[in-house]
Write a protein that holds these residues in place. Structure first.
Motif, short mmCIF file in Angstrom:
data_model
loop_
_atom_site.label_atom_id
_atom_site.label_comp_id
_atom_site.label_asym_id
_atom_site.label_seq_id
_atom_site.Cartn_x
_atom_site.Cartn_y
_atom_site.Cartn_z
N MET A 25 -16.77 -14.98 -29.88
CA MET A 25 -17.22 -15.04 -31.27
C MET A 25 -18.39 -14.08 -31.54
O MET A 25 -18.40 -13.42 -32.58
N PRO A 26 -19.38 -13.94 -30.63
CA PRO A 26 -20.43 -12.96 -30.92
C PRO A 26 -19.89 -11.53 -31.02
O PRO A 26 -20.33 -10.75 -31.87
N THR A 27 -18.89 -11.20 -30.20
CA THR A 27 -18.28 -9.87 -30.26
C THR A 27 -17.54 -9.68 -31.58
O THR A 27 -17.67 -8.64 -32.24
N ILE A 28 -16.78 -10.69 -31.96
CA ILE A 28 -16.03 -10.61 -33.22
C ILE A 28 -17.00 -10.50 -34.40
O ILE A 28 -16.79 -9.70 -35.32
N SER A 29 -18.08 -11.26 -34.36
CA SER A 29 -19.09 -11.21 -35.44
C SER A 29 -19.70 -9.82 -35.51
O SER A 29 -19.94 -9.30 -36.61
N ALA A 30 -19.99 -9.22 -34.36
CA ALA A 30 -20.58 -7.88 -34.36
C ALA A 30 -19.59 -6.85 -34.89
O ALA A 30 -19.97 -5.94 -35.64
N ARG A 40 -20.79 -15.82 -41.33
CA ARG A 40 -20.37 -16.13 -39.97
C ARG A 40 -19.55 -17.41 -39.94
O ARG A 40 -18.60 -17.54 -39.18
N ARG A 41 -19.89 -18.36 -40.78
CA ARG A 41 -19.13 -19.60 -40.86
C ARG A 41 -17.72 -19.33 -41.35
O ARG A 41 -16.74 -19.87 -40.83
N ARG A 42 -17.58 -18.45 -42.35
CA ARG A 42 -16.26 -18.09 -42.85
C ARG A 42 -15.44 -17.38 -41.78
O ARG A 42 -14.23 -17.61 -41.65
N LEU A 43 -16.10 -16.51 -41.00
CA LEU A 43 -15.40 -15.82 -39.92
C LEU A 43 -14.93 -16.81 -38.87
O LEU A 43 -13.79 -16.74 -38.41
N ALA A 44 -15.78 -17.76 -38.50
CA ALA A 44 -15.39 -18.77 -37.51
C ALA A 44 -14.23 -19.61 -38.02
O ALA A 44 -13.31 -19.94 -37.26
N GLU A 45 -14.24 -19.95 -39.31
CA GLU A 45 -13.14 -20.72 -39.88
C GLU A 45 -11.84 -19.90 -39.88
O GLU A 45 -10.75 -20.43 -39.64
N ALA A 46 -11.94 -18.58 -40.12
CA ALA A 46 -10.75 -17.72 -40.12
C ALA A 46 -10.17 -17.62 -38.71
O ALA A 46 -8.94 -17.69 -38.53
N VAL A 47 -11.04 -17.50 -37.70
CA VAL A 47 -10.56 -17.43 -36.31
C VAL A 47 -9.94 -18.77 -35.93
O VAL A 47 -8.89 -18.83 -35.29
N TYR A 67 -11.04 -15.53 -27.55
CA TYR A 67 -9.76 -15.57 -28.26
C TYR A 67 -8.98 -14.30 -27.97
O TYR A 67 -9.55 -13.21 -27.80
N ARG A 68 -7.65 -14.42 -27.95
CA ARG A 68 -6.76 -13.27 -27.80
C ARG A 68 -5.47 -13.59 -28.55
O ARG A 68 -5.16 -14.74 -28.83
N VAL A 69 -4.72 -12.52 -28.81
CA VAL A 69 -3.46 -12.68 -29.54
C VAL A 69 -2.46 -13.38 -28.62
O VAL A 69 -2.32 -13.02 -27.45
N SER A 70 -1.78 -14.39 -29.14
CA SER A 70 -0.85 -15.17 -28.32
C SER A 70 0.52 -14.50 -28.21
O SER A 70 1.28 -14.81 -27.31
#
Length: 166
Positions: A25-30, A40-47, A67-70
């Motif tokens: 999540m820190p990497t995705i946020s960056a 950041r809350r919206r991003l976490a909800e989207a993930v 997280y990674r693509v399944s």
């Protein structure tokens, strides 16, 4: 990459990434350039939405969740704008209803409250009605009684008897 953070944009970004690459999540946020707080809350909800739909896999690493693509498609279809607006309106009404209940204000009647109201009114109908007090006419004064021809017998009080005896 500052963009509008929605589940669709997060899904598109993850689709472009190499298969099997983990992102915390820190990497995705960056990468998305979101600041702490609502973005950041919206991003976490989207993930999280991507994870719940089966599009993303979540694993635990030493630095936290990653997280990674399944490789699977979306289990649930993406909502149309009208459906999303309707769900938001329903959620807002439910939230407002909960707030009114917390304040003690009357709420919109649902089935359980209507059943309870019917049960209470049935009990109230079976309760006996209290007897009403009988209204008497105004009492007459001593002068009116004497004018009518009545006689008043005057009894002496004990202190008057003591004065007479002395």
């Amino acid at each position: 990459m500052k963009t509008d953070v929605t589940p669709a944009t997060v899904r598109d970004w993850f689709s472009e990434q190499p298969a099997g690459k983990l992102f915390t999540m820190p990497t995705i946020s960056a990468i998305f350039g979101v600041a702490p707080g609502d973005e950041r809350r919206r991003l976490a909800e989207a993930v999280r939405c991507g994870y719940l739909c089966g599009f993303l896999e979540r694993t635990e690493t030493a630095s936290g969740r990653a997280y990674r693509v399944s490789g699977k498609g979306m289990r649930r279809p993406t909502l149309e704008e009208g459906d999303r607006a309707r769900r938001k309106a329903e959620a807002r009404l439910a939230r407002d209803d909960r707030k009114r209940r917390a304040r003690g204000a009357p709420v919109s009647p649902n089935k359980s409250s209507r059943v309870r109201a019917a049960r209470v009114s049935l009990r109230a109908a079976n309760m006996p009605v209290p007897a009403t007090a009988v209204q008497h006419s105004v009492c007459e004064t001593v002068e009116q009684f004497l004018a009518r021809g009545g006689r008043v017998q005057r009894l002496t009080a004990h202190w008057e008897q003591m004065e007479q005896a002395a």
